[in-house]
Design a protein around this motif. Sequence first.
Motif, mmCIF file in Angstrom:
data_model
loop_
_atom_site.group_PDB
_atom_site.id
_atom_site.type_symbol
_atom_site.label_atom_id
_atom_site.label_comp_id
_atom_site.label_asym_id
_atom_site.label_seq_id
_atom_site.Cartn_x
_atom_site.Cartn_y
_atom_site.Cartn_z
ATOM 1 N N ASP A 1 2.126 11.611 12.262
ATOM 2 C CA ASP A 1 0.788 11.022 12.383
ATOM 3 C C ASP A 1 0.697 9.687 11.658
ATOM 4 O O ASP A 1 0.125 8.731 12.178
ATOM 5 N N ILE A 2 1.266 9.599 10.457
ATOM 6 C CA ILE A 2 1.175 8.343 9.713
ATOM 7 C C ILE A 2 2.056 7.274 10.357
ATOM 8 O O ILE A 2 1.709 6.091 10.367
ATOM 9 N N LEU A 3 3.181 7.666 10.953
ATOM 10 C CA LEU A 3 4.006 6.699 11.677
ATOM 11 C C LEU A 3 3.278 6.200 12.927
ATOM 12 O O LEU A 3 3.390 5.028 13.295
ATOM 13 N N ALA B 1 8.166 1.647 4.833
ATOM 14 C CA ALA B 1 9.350 2.392 4.395
ATOM 15 C C ALA B 1 8.944 3.819 4.074
ATOM 16 O O ALA B 1 7.834 4.062 3.610
ATOM 17 N N ILE B 2 9.858 4.748 4.316
ATOM 18 C CA ILE B 2 9.637 6.147 3.977
ATOM 19 C C ILE B 2 10.521 6.449 2.766
ATOM 20 O O ILE B 2 11.742 6.368 2.853
ATOM 21 N N ILE B 3 9.878 6.768 1.645
ATOM 22 C CA ILE B 3 10.595 7.032 0.401
ATOM 23 C C ILE B 3 10.172 8.410 -0.098
ATOM 24 O O ILE B 3 9.016 8.607 -0.462
ATOM 25 N N ILE C 1 0.874 -1.168 0.000
ATOM 26 C CA ILE C 1 0.000 0.000 0.000
ATOM 27 C C ILE C 1 0.915 1.223 0.000
ATOM 28 O O ILE C 1 1.832 1.318 0.813
ATOM 29 N N THR C 2 0.656 2.133 -0.920
ATOM 30 C CA THR C 2 1.429 3.365 -0.994
ATOM 31 C C THR C 2 0.593 4.499 -0.426
ATOM 32 O O THR C 2 -0.565 4.661 -0.807
ATOM 33 N N LYS D 1 2.388 -19.140 5.442
ATOM 34 C CA LYS D 1 3.422 -18.145 5.745
ATOM 35 C C LYS D 1 2.835 -17.143 6.721
ATOM 36 O O LYS D 1 2.637 -15.977 6.381
ATOM 37 N N PRO D 2 2.508 -17.558 7.936
ATOM 38 C CA PRO D 2 1.831 -16.646 8.858
ATOM 39 C C PRO D 2 2.700 -15.450 9.240
ATOM 40 O O PRO D 2 3.915 -15.538 9.271
ATOM 41 N N GLY D 3 2.018 -14.347 9.512
ATOM 42 C CA GLY D 3 2.711 -13.157 9.988
ATOM 43 C C GLY D 3 3.178 -12.226 8.900
ATOM 44 O O GLY D 3 3.871 -11.268 9.164
ATOM 45 N N ARG D 4 2.835 -12.503 7.640
ATOM 46 C CA ARG D 4 3.269 -11.636 6.543
ATOM 47 C C ARG D 4 2.137 -10.702 6.178
ATOM 48 O O ARG D 4 1.335 -10.986 5.310
ATOM 49 N N GLY D 5 2.084 -9.581 6.854
ATOM 50 C CA GLY D 5 1.037 -8.595 6.614
ATOM 51 C C GLY D 5 1.410 -7.677 5.466
ATOM 52 O O GLY D 5 2.280 -7.990 4.653
ATOM 53 N N ILE D 6 0.756 -6.541 5.415
ATOM 54 C CA ILE D 6 0.986 -5.608 4.321
ATOM 55 C C ILE D 6 2.300 -4.855 4.501
ATOM 56 O O ILE D 6 2.849 -4.784 5.603
ATOM 57 N N THR D 7 2.784 -4.311 3.404
ATOM 58 C CA THR D 7 3.946 -3.441 3.404
ATOM 59 C C THR D 7 3.469 -2.060 2.984
ATOM 60 O O THR D 7 2.841 -1.919 1.939
#
Length: 176
Positions: free
Chosen positions: A146-148, A160-162, A70-71, A124-130
């Motif tokens: 706020d987003i963090l 990640a912050i890009i 998700i971006t 593959k449990p525990g692999r949520g969204i990025t």
Amino acid sequence: MQNLPKKVRSKKLNSRVDLTAMVSVSFLLIIFFMLVGELSKPKAISLGLPDRDRACCDCPPPHYGENRSITVMLGENNKLIYYMGLLSSPIVSPKEIKYGKEGIRQELLKRNKSMLEYSAALRKPGRGITVIIKPSKKSNFKNLIDILDEMAIANIKTYAIIPEFTPQESELLASK
């Protein structure tokens, strides 16, 4: 007998060497070599690569990484736009959303929950969204914080912050 002048003998002093400085230097050298030895050890990062001996029925779909990403783009005046997948072929088309409980948090919780269920089905449990966070130059620091905070509240483990935008993303952020 004649009085001969007495020979004056020089008094022998006990010679003592002060080793205090040598001990200090020795300890400094020991600490230095221990530190250099520890820092020169190679450090490795574990990579989450797929197993090579998997059966074909367990293979993730071809766009598995896109399904998980998700971006979130941060713009000026508290503007927040998100999309899921790639911008050229999004799974969820770009939408403007608000900060807080009824906005981005609800969306992150919903998407993360569905992705955790999906990855559990793939064993593959525990692999949520990025989440890819893209703050623009016109966004303020409070929006980034706020987003963090939303990442911590929604228990998003990978984000990640890009700061770089593609031309399409820049147009999208400017238009809405």
